[in-house]
Scaffold this active site. Structure first.
Site, mmCIF file in Angstrom:
data_model
loop_
_atom_site.group_PDB
_atom_site.id
_atom_site.type_symbol
_atom_site.label_atom_id
_atom_site.label_comp_id
_atom_site.label_asym_id
_atom_site.label_seq_id
_atom_site.Cartn_x
_atom_site.Cartn_y
_atom_site.Cartn_z
ATOM 1 N N CYS A 132 4.226 -5.638 16.250
ATOM 2 C CA CYS A 132 3.671 -4.487 17.377
ATOM 3 C C CYS A 132 2.292 -5.021 17.376
ATOM 4 O O CYS A 132 1.583 -5.459 16.380
ATOM 5 C CB CYS A 132 3.698 -3.006 16.764
ATOM 6 S SG CYS A 132 5.688 -2.624 16.687
ATOM 7 N N CYS A 152 2.992 8.755 1.240
ATOM 8 C CA CYS A 152 3.344 7.750 2.523
ATOM 9 C C CYS A 152 3.726 6.406 1.767
ATOM 10 O O CYS A 152 3.110 5.824 1.057
ATOM 11 C CB CYS A 152 2.216 7.499 3.401
ATOM 12 S SG CYS A 152 2.258 6.240 4.617
ATOM 13 N N CYS A 173 -1.041 -3.572 15.462
ATOM 14 C CA CYS A 173 -0.736 -3.040 14.161
ATOM 15 C C CYS A 173 -1.220 -4.345 12.894
ATOM 16 O O CYS A 173 -0.789 -5.234 13.182
ATOM 17 C CB CYS A 173 0.773 -2.713 13.940
ATOM 18 S SG CYS A 173 1.317 -2.270 12.070
ATOM 19 N N GLU A 204 0.841 -1.234 0.166
ATOM 20 C CA GLU A 204 -0.033 0.075 0.054
ATOM 21 C C GLU A 204 0.953 1.151 -0.040
ATOM 22 O O GLU A 204 2.024 1.271 0.638
ATOM 23 C CB GLU A 204 -0.811 -0.006 1.223
ATOM 24 C CG GLU A 204 -1.832 -0.995 1.526
ATOM 25 C CD GLU A 204 -2.650 -1.271 2.836
ATOM 26 O OE1 GLU A 204 -2.998 -2.119 3.081
ATOM 27 O OE2 GLU A 204 -2.315 -0.150 3.535
ATOM 28 N N CYS A 261 -3.114 0.917 8.839
ATOM 29 C CA CYS A 261 -2.402 0.491 7.639
ATOM 30 C C CYS A 261 -2.102 -1.024 7.535
ATOM 31 O O CYS A 261 -1.900 -1.682 8.505
ATOM 32 C CB CYS A 261 -0.741 1.116 8.037
ATOM 33 S SG CYS A 261 0.429 1.012 6.722
ATOM 34 N N CYS A 282 5.665 -7.265 7.691
ATOM 35 C CA CYS A 282 6.576 -6.609 8.862
ATOM 36 C C CYS A 282 7.039 -7.648 9.734
ATOM 37 O O CYS A 282 6.036 -8.462 10.166
ATOM 38 C CB CYS A 282 5.943 -5.180 9.507
ATOM 39 S SG CYS A 282 7.146 -4.522 10.484
HETATM 40 N N1 SAH Z 1 7.750 0.386 11.250
HETATM 41 C C1 SAH Z 1 7.641 1.745 11.351
HETATM 42 C C2 SAH Z 1 6.926 2.337 10.233
HETATM 43 C C3 SAH Z 1 5.534 1.752 10.022
HETATM 44 S S1 SAH Z 1 4.246 2.037 11.060
HETATM 45 C C4 SAH Z 1 7.329 2.217 12.808
HETATM 46 O O1 SAH Z 1 7.226 1.307 13.722
HETATM 47 O O2 SAH Z 1 7.505 3.569 13.052
HETATM 48 C C5 SAH Z 1 3.715 3.793 11.237
HETATM 49 C C6 SAH Z 1 3.246 4.246 12.515
HETATM 50 O O3 SAH Z 1 1.963 3.753 12.674
HETATM 51 C C7 SAH Z 1 3.893 3.835 13.689
HETATM 52 O O4 SAH Z 1 4.102 4.748 14.641
HETATM 53 C C8 SAH Z 1 2.929 2.537 14.048
HETATM 54 O O5 SAH Z 1 3.131 2.054 15.485
HETATM 55 C C9 SAH Z 1 1.633 3.375 13.930
HETATM 56 N N2 SAH Z 1 0.643 2.170 13.869
HETATM 57 C C10 SAH Z 1 0.432 0.974 13.433
HETATM 58 N N3 SAH Z 1 -0.764 0.307 13.536
HETATM 59 C C11 SAH Z 1 -1.497 1.526 14.125
HETATM 60 C C12 SAH Z 1 -2.784 1.435 14.460
HETATM 61 N N4 SAH Z 1 -3.681 0.367 14.473
HETATM 62 N N5 SAH Z 1 -3.428 2.725 15.144
HETATM 63 C C13 SAH Z 1 -2.544 3.775 15.149
HETATM 64 N N6 SAH Z 1 -1.091 3.849 14.635
HETATM 65 C C14 SAH Z 1 -0.716 2.688 14.255
#
Ligand code: SAH
Length: 368
Positions: free
Chosen positions: A115, A104, A118, A90, A334, A111
């Site tokens: 996390c 973006c 996510c 995406e 995302c 990944c």
């Molecule tokens: N891996 C990198 C970049 C991708 S995620 C990172 O961890 O920063 C980009 C941002 O979106 C990160 O801050 C991530 O924690 C956040 N993110 C991921 N899933 C999310 C969700 N469900 N709600 C809000 N933010 C989210």
């Protein structure tokens, strides 16, 4: 056949030199593709005919096809791109009223960071993107803009962990920031990382002025280990040391991203601990209200809890910015569009209009 964008910028230069071509040809080719939006070698009229034929015999320019294209009412557009091996990624174009046109982009398929809140990491890491695939996202988004408009900012906040694929990301960003490339100022590029200290230090040493955003999400190791499993091998102390080093080298203020999750990391004690942790550092805390992911049980906090959190950070002397979702249509996080279409690939934009819009959460109102 080779993907030409994968040869930008240095390998193309060598390829031309081996064929006795002057080095300025590389710049001409870059300008045709990156600035003038041409995608046929035949149209590159200032190149000798024979060179155009040689290029066409060895290279193709596009390695992805648009599998889905969504538009939200606020001008945001999201592309689902299908790559040569059938994997899907995406990328998003964000428009705002300051005339910022922000791309973006993703750096990996899936990944490996896992996390807990996510969607991108639910199935783990599938593979790194190539330099060409990273750059191509920018070109696809740039071509959504009308003739007189150009991309102004990049946020590397799509799928994947950018610092786990730095070798491929850096050349793509070099083409993006090059004046013969997309011409986007390095200071307008933000790299968002889960926080890999070795990668942060490498980036600091690379002598580039990119803006660094670190996904912190918790003020202590016990909670961060739960939400961000990669923290178990790192720890907040080592992470902040690397961030401090980045600041010393580049002079650029670090952004700390903090996704607020209802009842998990949004309590007053978390805000106070976060303020204590960052006190004395030149930092901005970017609070992101959780975008709920259907497969996961976390929920966003109530508005009052967000406000209380902001107030406590401000009282603690911390610069804060809150990022809300843009518009009601934009609900999912995302990585969700890819997941949803894994189960049921839409036939085209018409099919998608009936579905809820999905957007990444990372990028809505990045201001710097
Ligand atoms: N891996 C990198 C970049 C991708 S995620 C990172 O961890 O920063 C980009 C941002 O979106 C990160 O801050 C991530 O924690 C956040 N993110 C991921 N899933 C999310 C969700 N469900 N709600 C809000 N933010 C989210």
């Amino acid at each position: 056949m080779e993907h030409l964008l994968d040869w930008f910028p240095d390998r193309l230069q060598s390829w031309l030199a081996e064929r006795g071509q002057p080095s300025y040809r590389a710049g001409q080719i870059r300008q045709w593709i990156l600035r003038r939006r041409v995608d046929q070698f035949e149209q590159m009229t200032d190149l000798p005919k024979q060179l155009r034929a040689q290029l066409a015999a060895e290279f193709f320019i596009w390695s992805s096809r648009v599998a889905a294209h969504q538009k939200a009412d606020d001008g945001t557009e999201k592309l689902l791109l299908e790559l040569l091996d059938g994997e899907r990624i995406e990328c998003v174009l964000l428009r705002d009223d300051r005339h910022h046109r922000t791309a973006c982009i993703s750096t990996q398929v899936g990944c490996g960071m896992g996390c807990r809140f996510c969607a991108s990491g639910l199935d783990g890491l599938i593979r790194n993107l190539t330099t060409g695939e990273i750059l191509e996202q920018l070109l696809q988004l740039d071509r959504l803009l009308p003739a007189g408009e150009r991309l102004t900012h990049i946020v590397v906040m799509g799928m994947g962990e950018p610092l786990a694929n730095l070798d491929r990301l850096l050349p793509a960003l070099a083409s993006a920031t090059d004046s013969q490339g997309l011409g986007i100022g390095a200071r307008r590029v933000t790299i968002s990382t889960v926080g890999l200290p070795a990668g942060i230090v490498r980036l600091a040493e690379a002598g580039v002025q990119y803006h660094l955003a670190i996904s912190l999400h918790a003020p202590d190791d016990a909670l961060r280990n739960q939400l961000v499993p990669s923290n178990r091998n790192v720890g907040i102390k080592a992470l902040l040391e690397a961030a401090d080093q980045y600041f010393q080298k580049t002079g650029r203020r670090i952004t700390y991203e903090y996704v607020l999750i209802g009842g998990v990391n949004d309590q007053p004690r978390h805000a106070r601990a976060l303020a204590a942790l960052l006190r004395g550092r030149k930092a901005l805390v970017n609070l992101i209200v959780l975008n709920p992911v259907p497969e996961l049980s976390y929920r966003p906090p109530a508005q009052a809890e967000v406000e209380r959190f902001v107030q406590l950070l401000e009282t603690g002397g911390i610069n804060v910015h809150v990022r809300y979702r843009k518009g009601d249509q934009i609900e999912a996080a995302c990585g969700q569009l890819r997941r949803r279409t894994d189960e049921h690939l839409p036939t085209g934009p018409a099919g998608l209009e009936k579905s809820p819009q999905t957007m990444p959460t990372g990028a809505e109102t990045v201001s710097h």
